[in-house]
Design a protein around this motif. Structure first.
Motif, PDB file in Angstrom:
ATOM      1  N   HIS A 110       7.072  -2.567  -0.762  1.00  0.00           N
ATOM      2  CA  HIS A 110       7.852  -1.730   0.160  1.00  0.00           C
ATOM      3  C   HIS A 110       7.632  -2.173   1.606  1.00  0.00           C
ATOM      4  O   HIS A 110       8.566  -2.151   2.425  1.00  0.00           O
ATOM      5  CB  HIS A 110       7.476  -0.260  -0.007  1.00  0.00           C
ATOM      6  CG  HIS A 110       7.860   0.308  -1.340  1.00  0.00           C
ATOM      7  ND1 HIS A 110       9.065   0.032  -1.937  1.00  0.00           N
ATOM      8  CD2 HIS A 110       7.187   1.134  -2.198  1.00  0.00           C
ATOM      9  CE1 HIS A 110       9.147   0.654  -3.097  1.00  0.00           C
ATOM     10  NE2 HIS A 110       8.016   1.333  -3.285  1.00  0.00           N
ATOM     11  N   ASN A 111       6.419  -2.602   1.910  1.00  0.00           N
ATOM     12  CA  ASN A 111       6.120  -3.113   3.246  1.00  0.00           C
ATOM     13  C   ASN A 111       6.877  -4.408   3.513  1.00  0.00           C
ATOM     14  O   ASN A 111       7.374  -4.639   4.626  1.00  0.00           O
ATOM     15  CB  ASN A 111       4.613  -3.329   3.399  1.00  0.00           C
ATOM     16  CG  ASN A 111       4.242  -3.841   4.772  1.00  0.00           C
ATOM     17  OD1 ASN A 111       4.629  -3.283   5.785  1.00  0.00           O
ATOM     18  ND2 ASN A 111       3.491  -4.931   4.813  1.00  0.00           N
ATOM     19  N   MET A 112       6.976  -5.253   2.483  1.00  0.00           N
ATOM     20  CA  MET A 112       7.745  -6.499   2.608  1.00  0.00           C
ATOM     21  C   MET A 112       9.197  -6.193   2.970  1.00  0.00           C
ATOM     22  O   MET A 112       9.768  -6.795   3.897  1.00  0.00           O
ATOM     23  CB  MET A 112       7.688  -7.283   1.289  1.00  0.00           C
ATOM     24  CG  MET A 112       6.325  -7.814   0.905  1.00  0.00           C
ATOM     25  SD  MET A 112       6.307  -8.511  -0.772  1.00  0.00           S
ATOM     26  CE  MET A 112       7.226 -10.028  -0.528  1.00  0.00           C
ATOM     27  N   VAL A 113       9.783  -5.258   2.229  1.00  0.00           N
ATOM     28  CA  VAL A 113      11.192  -4.909   2.449  1.00  0.00           C
ATOM     29  C   VAL A 113      11.386  -4.298   3.834  1.00  0.00           C
ATOM     30  O   VAL A 113      12.308  -4.681   4.581  1.00  0.00           O
ATOM     31  CB  VAL A 113      11.676  -3.938   1.357  1.00  0.00           C
ATOM     32  CG1 VAL A 113      13.098  -3.450   1.674  1.00  0.00           C
ATOM     33  CG2 VAL A 113      11.635  -4.609  -0.007  1.00  0.00           C
ATOM     34  N   ASP A 114      10.529  -3.365   4.201  1.00  0.00           N
ATOM     35  CA  ASP A 114      10.641  -2.706   5.506  1.00  0.00           C
ATOM     36  C   ASP A 114      10.535  -3.716   6.645  1.00  0.00           C
ATOM     37  O   ASP A 114      11.262  -3.624   7.651  1.00  0.00           O
ATOM     38  CB  ASP A 114       9.568  -1.632   5.662  1.00  0.00           C
ATOM     39  CG  ASP A 114       9.797  -0.441   4.739  1.00  0.00           C
ATOM     40  OD1 ASP A 114      10.930  -0.297   4.238  1.00  0.00           O
ATOM     41  OD2 ASP A 114       8.844   0.327   4.511  1.00  0.00           O
TER      42      ASP A 114
END
Length: 442
Positions: free
Chosen positions: A144-148
């Protein structure tokens, strides 16, 4: 999670140090204070660089290797070469490693020499979590951090979720072919030396001589006979087929993600900057705190104690031979022993201290009680369960429950048994003791 007797003190000390290090630089203050303040301020300024440099970074990435996630169909797969892209990104200072690590290290067999080393990459977090895959909560949070992050840099969220999932799968596969910390404990097994020529023959998927000379930027020229330390040969044997089967678009997105994550890690809060300053300039931070908050009497007592401990440490080094307690165990065993002997030297110089009213303990006994109190801590059930399930990990990190750090150390001290009149063969006075002085049973 654990809470010990120092937990309530930590916020106060941090606040005091922070208020001191944030004071304006004075022209007449000692250099160690100025260096610490400049280091702290430079850390804070990295936040401003991160905010204003996104557009510049994206343009630079397009010129160096491109970013398929952002460029879409305009990204030219036939122009991408992971080796050349790695050169470019490393030389621009955007990443330190690509798909493996490259370092200059001390030769394990001859500490007077340095050697070039290639090794498996440093993973973002715990290898066990990576190996579990997307079912692990920390891996999900990481994704999720990658996507954000990608969205923050202009990527479409749906496309980011799709393409970065492939990047995560690659990163999981990469972690799977690495060795665990337990498997890396045998240092001799990791000491595999070969020439650049042999390295090229054994692992031909990298132009090694070009790689080393490009990364080193002509600091010195590497020839075919240069000795290279190859840590974890099995990793490099498995890396070649992994790179070969992975689509170029995934490799390119992975390299860019490395760059972006480095930008994230380069942004720190005030608290994080203070922690970093205290970590890298620990002596400076300690001196700054002592200079402002220690009374003259406290400084004098601390200096006297430091001299006594230094003398005891010198005596211990003269007796040291072939010790097996790892260095962190030496810190506990040796630290308590040196402190005890230093205190006894102080008693010889100043005379015995009076006993405390209402207590039946001698001052020597109170020394041990106070030493044990420094290890008092409370643990959550989850912490204790993790310790029970994987004790070796806690031992390696020296994070096992404090009770054992007190009883285990004291049971090895003949002085403790003498002061408390412990009978030989009891738990706190075993017949066989491990001595930090000799490295053998006594």
């Amino acid at each position: 999670m654990s809470v010990d007797r120092y937990s309530p003190l930590h916020p106060k000390i941090v606040h005091q140090l922070k208020s001191t290090i944030e004071e304006p630089i004075q022209h007449n203050e000692p250099r160690f204070i100025t260096v610490s303040k400049n280091f702290y301020n430079a850390c804070l300024k990295m936040n401003e660089t991160e905010k204003t440099g996104r557009h510049t970074l994206i343009e630079k990435l397009k010129n160096l290797c491109g970013w398929p996630l952002l460029e879409g169909d305009s990204w030219k797969v036939q122009k991408f070469d992971w080796e050349q892209a790695s050169y470019s990104l490393v030389n621009e200072g955007l990443i330190t490693d690509s798909f493996f690590a490259f370092n200059i290290v001390t030769d394990f067999k001859d500490s007077t020499k340095n050697v070039l080393e290639i090794d498996q990459p440093m993973l973002r977090f715990d290898r066990k979590a990576f190996v579990k895959g997307f079912s692990d909560k920390s891996v999900k949070d990481y994704f999720h951090n990658m996507v954000d992050t990608a969205v923050k840099y202009g990527a479409n969220k749906d496309r980011a979720e799709s393409e970065l999932r492939s990047v995560l799968d690659f990163e999981i596969n990469l972690a799977t072919i690495t060795l665990s910390d337990e498997q890396r404990r045998n240092q001799a097994a990791l000491e595999n030396l070969m020439t650049v020529k042999n390295l090229t023959t054994t692992y031909p998927f990298v132009h090694w001589k070009k790689y080393f000379n490009t990364i080193l930027k002509s600091a010195f020229v590497i020839g075919d006979e240069e000795i290279i330390k190859v840590s974890v040969p099995t990793f490099f044997a498995k890396l070649r087929p992994l790179l070969k089967k992975t689509p170029k678009k995934v490799l390119a997105n992975y390299l860019v993600w490395q760059v972006l994550e480095g930008q994230i890690q380069g942004s720190f809060s005030k608290g994080e900057c203070l922690d970093i300053t205290s970590q890298y300039l620990s002596l400076n931070a300690g001196a700054i705190y002592a200079r402002k908050y220690f009374t003259p009497e406290s400084k004098k007592n601390a200096e006297e104690l430091a001299v006594s401990i230094k003398q005891q440490f010198s005596k211990m080094l003269k007796k040291l031979s072939g010790t097996k307690v790892e260095r962190k165990n030496i810190a506990d065993n040796g630290g308590v022993k040196m402190s005890y002997l230093a205190y006894q030297d102080w008693v010889k110089r100043h005379g015995p201290e009076p006993t405390l009213p209402g207590l039946k303990y001698s001052q020597s006994q109170l020394f041990w009680i106070q030493a044990a109190m420094t290890q008092c801590a409370k643990y959550t059930p989850e912490y204790l369960k993790n310790f029970s399930d994987s004790p070796q990990e806690f031992i390696d990190e020296f994070a096992f429950p404090s009770e054992f750090r007190a009883t285990g150390v004291f049971a090895n001290m003949p002085e403790f048994a003498t002061d408390f009149s412990c009978k030989v063969g009891t738990n706190m006075n075993p017949a066989q003791k491990c001595s930090v002085n000799t490295g053998a049973d006594i």
